[in-house]
Scaffold this motif. Structure first.
Motif, PDB file in Angstrom:
ATOM      1  N   PRO A 155      -3.503  23.737  -3.792  1.00 34.63           N
ATOM      2  CA  PRO A 155      -3.370  23.778  -2.329  1.00 34.63           C
ATOM      3  C   PRO A 155      -4.710  24.138  -1.700  1.00 34.63           C
ATOM      4  N   LEU A 156      -4.983  23.546  -0.534  1.00 33.03           N
ATOM      5  CA  LEU A 156      -6.108  23.980   0.295  1.00 33.03           C
ATOM      6  C   LEU A 156      -5.512  24.349   1.644  1.00 33.03           C
ATOM      7  N   GLN A 157      -5.758  25.586   2.060  1.00 33.96           N
ATOM      8  CA  GLN A 157      -5.167  26.073   3.299  1.00 33.96           C
ATOM      9  C   GLN A 157      -6.180  26.037   4.439  1.00 33.96           C
ATOM     10  N   ALA A 158      -5.676  26.107   5.654  1.00 34.66           N
ATOM     11  CA  ALA A 158      -6.540  26.183   6.835  1.00 34.66           C
ATOM     12  C   ALA A 158      -5.777  26.919   7.933  1.00 34.66           C
ATOM     13  N   MET A 159      -6.512  27.323   8.976  1.00 34.74           N
ATOM     14  CA  MET A 159      -5.833  27.987  10.104  1.00 34.74           C
ATOM     15  C   MET A 159      -6.598  27.724  11.388  1.00 34.74           C
ATOM     16  N   ILE A 179       0.874  -1.179   0.000  1.00 33.81           N
ATOM     17  CA  ILE A 179       0.000   0.000   0.000  1.00 33.81           C
ATOM     18  C   ILE A 179       0.908   1.225   0.000  1.00 33.81           C
ATOM     19  N   ILE A 180       0.711   2.097  -0.972  1.00 29.49           N
ATOM     20  CA  ILE A 180       1.541   3.316  -1.040  1.00 29.49           C
ATOM     21  C   ILE A 180       0.755   4.440  -0.378  1.00 29.49           C
ATOM     22  N   GLY A 181       1.315   4.996   0.697  1.00 29.03           N
ATOM     23  CA  GLY A 181       0.682   6.105   1.413  1.00 29.03           C
ATOM     24  C   GLY A 181       0.129   5.674   2.763  1.00 29.03           C
ATOM     25  N   ALA A 182       0.755   6.184   3.838  1.00 28.11           N
ATOM     26  CA  ALA A 182       0.240   5.916   5.201  1.00 28.11           C
ATOM     27  C   ALA A 182      -0.562   7.107   5.674  1.00 28.11           C
ATOM     28  N   HIS A 204      -6.476   6.766   4.456  1.00 25.54           N
ATOM     29  CA  HIS A 204      -7.054   5.826   3.489  1.00 25.54           C
ATOM     30  C   HIS A 204      -6.194   4.564   3.349  1.00 25.54           C
ATOM     31  N   GLY A 205      -4.880   4.745   3.204  1.00 25.48           N
ATOM     32  CA  GLY A 205      -3.993   3.585   3.046  1.00 25.48           C
ATOM     33  C   GLY A 205      -3.997   2.718   4.304  1.00 25.48           C
ATOM     34  N   LEU A 206      -3.943   3.381   5.467  1.00 27.40           N
ATOM     35  CA  LEU A 206      -3.902   2.622   6.722  1.00 27.40           C
ATOM     36  C   LEU A 206      -5.225   1.918   6.987  1.00 27.40           C
ATOM     37  N   THR A 222       9.963   5.914   3.547  1.00 25.81           N
ATOM     38  CA  THR A 222      10.203   4.944   2.470  1.00 25.81           C
ATOM     39  C   THR A 222       9.391   5.393   1.256  1.00 25.81           C
ATOM     40  N   GLU A 223      10.077   6.004   0.321  1.00 25.28           N
ATOM     41  CA  GLU A 223       9.359   6.579  -0.827  1.00 25.28           C
ATOM     42  C   GLU A 223       9.329   5.585  -1.988  1.00 25.28           C
ATOM     43  N   VAL A 224       8.189   5.475  -2.616  1.00 26.58           N
ATOM     44  CA  VAL A 224       8.097   4.673  -3.837  1.00 26.58           C
ATOM     45  C   VAL A 224       8.579   5.536  -5.005  1.00 26.58           C
ATOM     46  N   TRP A 252      -9.670  12.546  -3.868  1.00 24.60           N
ATOM     47  CA  TRP A 252     -10.409  12.873  -2.643  1.00 24.60           C
ATOM     48  C   TRP A 252     -10.335  14.338  -2.292  1.00 24.60           C
ATOM     49  N   GLY A 253      -9.638  15.095  -3.101  1.00 21.76           N
ATOM     50  CA  GLY A 253      -9.633  16.552  -3.037  1.00 21.76           C
ATOM     51  C   GLY A 253      -9.790  17.133  -1.649  1.00 21.76           C
ATOM     52  N   THR A 254     -10.901  17.839  -1.465  1.00 25.77           N
ATOM     53  CA  THR A 254     -11.150  18.545  -0.193  1.00 25.77           C
ATOM     54  C   THR A 254     -12.187  17.803   0.647  1.00 25.77           C
ATOM     55  N   ARG A 305      -3.825  17.214   8.024  1.00 28.74           N
ATOM     56  CA  ARG A 305      -3.916  18.642   7.687  1.00 28.74           C
ATOM     57  C   ARG A 305      -5.357  19.081   7.495  1.00 28.74           C
ATOM     58  N   ASN A 306      -6.291  18.156   7.610  1.00 31.83           N
ATOM     59  CA  ASN A 306      -7.656  18.538   7.233  1.00 31.83           C
ATOM     60  C   ASN A 306      -8.419  19.111   8.414  1.00 31.83           C
ATOM     61  N   THR A 307      -9.600  19.638   8.122  1.00 35.33           N
ATOM     62  CA  THR A 307     -10.376  20.346   9.145  1.00 35.33           C
ATOM     63  C   THR A 307     -11.482  19.460   9.731  1.00 35.33           C
ATOM     64  N   THR A 308     -11.419  18.188   9.442  1.00 33.55           N
ATOM     65  CA  THR A 308     -12.103  17.078  10.135  1.00 33.55           C
ATOM     66  C   THR A 308     -13.637  17.103  10.090  1.00 33.55           C
ATOM     67  N   ILE A 309     -14.201  17.726   9.079  1.00 33.26           N
ATOM     68  CA  ILE A 309     -15.663  17.762   9.004  1.00 33.26           C
ATOM     69  C   ILE A 309     -16.182  16.443   8.424  1.00 33.26           C
ATOM     70  N   GLU A 346       5.461   4.749   3.281  1.00 32.69           N
ATOM     71  CA  GLU A 346       5.149   6.172   3.465  1.00 32.69           C
ATOM     72  C   GLU A 346       6.425   6.982   3.290  1.00 32.69           C
ATOM     73  N   LYS A 347       6.392   7.940   2.393  1.00 29.21           N
ATOM     74  CA  LYS A 347       7.637   8.693   2.134  1.00 29.21           C
ATOM     75  C   LYS A 347       7.963   9.660   3.277  1.00 29.21           C
ATOM     76  N   GLY A 348       6.961  10.112   4.007  1.00 26.54           N
ATOM     77  CA  GLY A 348       7.204  11.011   5.137  1.00 26.54           C
ATOM     78  C   GLY A 348       6.898  10.291   6.436  1.00 26.54           C
TER      79      GLY A 348
HETATM   80  P1  FAD Z   1      -3.029  11.545   2.717  1.00 26.50           P
HETATM   81  O1  FAD Z   1      -3.383  11.664   4.143  1.00 26.50           O
HETATM   82  O2  FAD Z   1      -2.507  12.771   2.036  1.00 26.50           O
HETATM   83  O3  FAD Z   1      -1.980  10.382   2.616  1.00 26.50           O
HETATM   84  C1  FAD Z   1      -1.243  10.133   1.439  1.00 26.50           C
HETATM   85  C2  FAD Z   1       0.169   9.785   1.866  1.00 26.50           C
HETATM   86  O4  FAD Z   1       0.889   9.289   0.734  1.00 26.50           O
HETATM   87  C3  FAD Z   1       0.953  10.977   2.387  1.00 26.50           C
HETATM   88  O5  FAD Z   1       1.296  10.754   3.735  1.00 26.50           O
HETATM   89  C4  FAD Z   1       2.168  11.036   1.470  1.00 26.50           C
HETATM   90  O6  FAD Z   1       3.348  11.404   2.136  1.00 26.50           O
HETATM   91  C5  FAD Z   1       2.232   9.615   0.934  1.00 26.50           C
HETATM   92  N1  FAD Z   1       2.958   9.493  -0.337  1.00 26.50           N
HETATM   93  C6  FAD Z   1       2.816  10.280  -1.438  1.00 26.50           C
HETATM   94  N2  FAD Z   1       3.650   9.870  -2.425  1.00 26.50           N
HETATM   95  C7  FAD Z   1       4.319   8.791  -1.931  1.00 26.50           C
HETATM   96  C8  FAD Z   1       5.327   7.942  -2.467  1.00 26.50           C
HETATM   97  N3  FAD Z   1       5.823   8.104  -3.708  1.00 26.50           N
HETATM   98  N4  FAD Z   1       5.798   6.935  -1.681  1.00 26.50           N
HETATM   99  C9  FAD Z   1       5.318   6.747  -0.421  1.00 26.50           C
HETATM  100  N5  FAD Z   1       4.375   7.554   0.128  1.00 26.50           N
HETATM  101  C10 FAD Z   1       3.871   8.544  -0.615  1.00 26.50           C
HETATM  102  N6  FAD Z   1     -12.010  16.189   4.022  1.00 26.50           N
HETATM  103  C11 FAD Z   1     -13.147  16.061   4.770  1.00 26.50           C
HETATM  104  O7  FAD Z   1     -13.878  15.074   4.632  1.00 26.50           O
HETATM  105  N7  FAD Z   1     -13.503  17.010   5.686  1.00 26.50           N
HETATM  106  C12 FAD Z   1     -12.762  18.128   5.880  1.00 26.50           C
HETATM  107  O8  FAD Z   1     -13.105  18.970   6.713  1.00 26.50           O
HETATM  108  C13 FAD Z   1     -11.598  18.295   5.099  1.00 26.50           C
HETATM  109  N8  FAD Z   1     -10.844  19.410   5.250  1.00 26.50           N
HETATM  110  C14 FAD Z   1      -9.680  19.545   4.556  1.00 26.50           C
HETATM  111  C15 FAD Z   1      -8.881  20.655   4.846  1.00 26.50           C
HETATM  112  C16 FAD Z   1      -7.626  20.774   4.236  1.00 26.50           C
HETATM  113  C17 FAD Z   1      -6.780  21.979   4.546  1.00 26.50           C
HETATM  114  C18 FAD Z   1      -7.193  19.762   3.315  1.00 26.50           C
HETATM  115  C19 FAD Z   1      -5.847  19.878   2.644  1.00 26.50           C
HETATM  116  C20 FAD Z   1      -8.006  18.676   3.018  1.00 26.50           C
HETATM  117  C21 FAD Z   1      -9.248  18.535   3.649  1.00 26.50           C
HETATM  118  N9  FAD Z   1     -10.069  17.426   3.453  1.00 26.50           N
HETATM  119  C22 FAD Z   1     -11.225  17.274   4.175  1.00 26.50           C
HETATM  120  C23 FAD Z   1      -9.668  16.360   2.500  1.00 26.50           C
HETATM  121  C24 FAD Z   1      -8.972  15.203   3.232  1.00 26.50           C
HETATM  122  O9  FAD Z   1      -7.962  15.712   4.063  1.00 26.50           O
HETATM  123  C25 FAD Z   1      -8.337  14.209   2.250  1.00 26.50           C
HETATM  124  O10 FAD Z   1      -9.222  13.887   1.217  1.00 26.50           O
HETATM  125  C26 FAD Z   1      -7.947  12.911   2.973  1.00 26.50           C
HETATM  126  O11 FAD Z   1      -7.263  13.195   4.164  1.00 26.50           O
HETATM  127  C27 FAD Z   1      -7.092  12.048   2.059  1.00 26.50           C
HETATM  128  O12 FAD Z   1      -6.541  10.999   2.826  1.00 26.50           O
HETATM  129  P2  FAD Z   1      -5.462  10.048   2.170  1.00 26.50           P
HETATM  130  O13 FAD Z   1      -5.111   9.020   3.168  1.00 26.50           O
HETATM  131  O14 FAD Z   1      -5.969   9.602   0.846  1.00 26.50           O
HETATM  132  O15 FAD Z   1      -4.237  11.017   1.831  1.00 26.50           O
END
Ligand code: FAD
Ligand code: PYC
Length: 406
Positions: free
Chosen positions: A248-252, A27-30, A33-35, A196-198, A354-356, A65-69, A54-56
């Motif tokens: 980019p989607l920002q938050a504070m 699974i690429i990405g921790a 969703h991946g976890l 560990t980056e792919v 999965w955008g925003t 980084r999300n706002t958890t709605i 997970e690369k980071g």
């Molecule tokens: P991520 O959590 O981004 O995980 C992907 C991982 O893959 C990262 O850790 C990355 O380092 C890793 N990766 C990338 N490339 C590689 C590689 N080559 N090798 C190994 N690892 C790699 N959604 C909501 O439902 N409600 C909200 O309120 C909401 N608010 C948001 C606010 C902000 C500011 C942002 C940015 C997003 C928001 N979202 C919200 C959207 C939501 O955060 C994401 O859709 C969701 O977290 C995606 O989860 P993920 O596990 O797919 O991705």
């Protein structure tokens, strides 16, 4: 050393010194969703010979980084059913993990400031009710009752005319969700490899055969790609194209305050959304940055714009300090719906786009992707979300339910 002896198991998950040369699945990405997929693969299908790469650091992407709605008041039948199943899964997640996720049901108001916005809210309410989701159009006096501090006139600029009210709307502690899924997967034998980056994905005769990483090569017949804003780069490695574009989607977040805001409040027109955490901070966001950019830098422009709009709704906040800001990379699709499932490459599965909007879907994505990877069959809840839909003009238009300004 004495402490390590007393507590041989780490609180969250084990550090693995070396990668094996092969796994049943990678699974690429921790992120969440991946976890989550790793967790359900291990728990529900007994698949534990899995490496999550997970690369980071775990949860350091959009999950942290999300706002958890969390809500299910979407616009399309496919969307409503999918997010509704997620909301059901959220209910016993903390118990499942034995970890406090600070899941807090607050109610969710989407404000309407124009006639056409009222019409969209009514439309959403009707679709939602049809599928048994608690959503209704409410009048300004009901908003005022739930949120007495709001200036419904918005300084006379764009008075609030009504709102879509969604009682199940909730917030949760985002990084605890990643930790819970990570710990649960680790305890069942899944290996989580951070830093560990792919770098490449091997495909032979239309089938996935392995991945190249910064720590060596792995052979595997199954790769699940769950990398959010990095999806275009990973798709390039296997020669697939998608219509994903990254903004980019920002938050504070503000300094902590005495609790005063119970519900979650969203105004697409004013480019504001806000909730108050258990710690008293206001978590706030606005719109996507208006240009494509693969970066998590944040800007002063964002803070100024968002603060101005927050004050239109809540003028009494003028002395409150902003203490942190950040950004994530949102993997946007043209129809604001995700891309999930099998792909044209055998053994290469995608959970992206999965955008925003993808945090709330973390549990259902984990569950349905685990089913898809384990059985090599697309889960019925995600059939409409295939990558193919863009070729077939079968889009799933969710823009009107996206919550964030675009
Ligand atoms: P991520 O959590 O981004 O995980 C992907 C991982 O893959 C990262 O850790 C990355 O380092 C890793 N990766 C990338 N490339 C590689 C590689 N080559 N090798 C190994 N690892 C790699 N959604 C909501 O439902 N409600 C909200 O309120 C909401 N608010 C948001 C606010 C902000 C500011 C942002 C940015 C997003 C928001 N979202 C919200 C959207 C939501 O955060 C994401 O859709 C969701 O977290 C995606 O989860 P993920 O596990 O797919 O991705
Ligand atoms: O999907 O509800 C949502 C959301 C709110 C802010 C960012 N995403």
């Amino acid at each position: 050393f004495a402490l390590a002896k007393q507590h041989p198991e780490p609180a969250m998950f084990r550090h693995r010194d070396r990668l094996k040369p092969n796994y049943d699945a990678v699974i690429i990405g921790a992120g969440g969703h991946g976890l989550a997929a790793a967790y359900y693969l291990a728990r529900d299908y007994g698949m534990t010979d899995i490496a999550v790469l997970e690369k980071g650091y775990l949860g350091g992407g959009n999950t942290g980084r999300n706002t958890t709605i969390i809500r299910s008041n979407y616009l399309t039948p496919e969307g409503v059913k999918f997010y509704d199943e997620s909301l059901r899964l959220w209910q016993d997640l903390a118990q499942d993990f034995d970890l406090n996720l600070f899941y807090s049901t607050r109610g969710h108001f989407t404000l309407a400031h124009t006639d056409s916005a009222v019409r969209t809210m009514r439309w959403r309410a009707e679709v939602n009710k049809h599928f048994g989701i608690e959503s209704e159009l409410v009048e300004p006096d009901e908003i005022k009752k739930a949120c007495p501090h709001m200036d419904l006139t918005c300084g006379g600029k764009a008075p609030v005319m009504g709102a879509l009210y969604h009682a199940p709307g909730s917030i949760a502690r985002h990084d605890a969700v990643a930790w819970g899924y990570g710990r649960g997967a680790d305890r069942r034998g899944v290996e989580i490899h951070q830093q560990t980056e792919v770098l490449g994905i091997q495909v032979e005769s239309g089938k996935v055969t392995g991945v190249q990483t910064t720590r060596g090569n792995i052979s595997t017949p199954r790769v699940l790609c769950a990398v959010a804003g990095f999806t275009p780069r990973l798709l390039q490695m296997v020669g697939l194209r998608s219509p994903i574009y990254v903004h980019p989607l920002q938050a504070m977040v503000s300094e902590p305050m005495k609790p005063w805001l119970d519900p979650i409040v969203v105004s697409g027109s004013l480019h504001v959304y806000v909730s108050q955490t258990a710690r008293g901070e206001l978590v706030m966001g606005a719109s996507l940055d208006p240009y494509e950019l693969h970066s998590t830098r944040s800007t002063l422009d964002f803070v100024e714009g968002l603060a101005a709009h927050m004050l239109e709704l809540f003028p009494f906040l003028s002395h409150v300090k902003v203490v942190r800001q950040w950004a994530g990379m949102a993997d946007m699709t043209p129809d604001f719906a995700p891309i999930m499932g099998k792909t044209a490459i055998a053994g290469f599965y995608l959970d992206a786009g999965w955008g925003t909007w993808g945090f709330k879907a973390t549990p259902v994505c984990g569950k349905t992707m685990a089913y898809t990877v384990a059985s090599d069959r697309t889960h019925e809840l995600m059939t409409k979300f295939s990558l193919e839909r863009f070729k077939n003009y079968a889009l799933v238009g969710e823009k009107g339910a996206a919550s964030v300004g675009h």
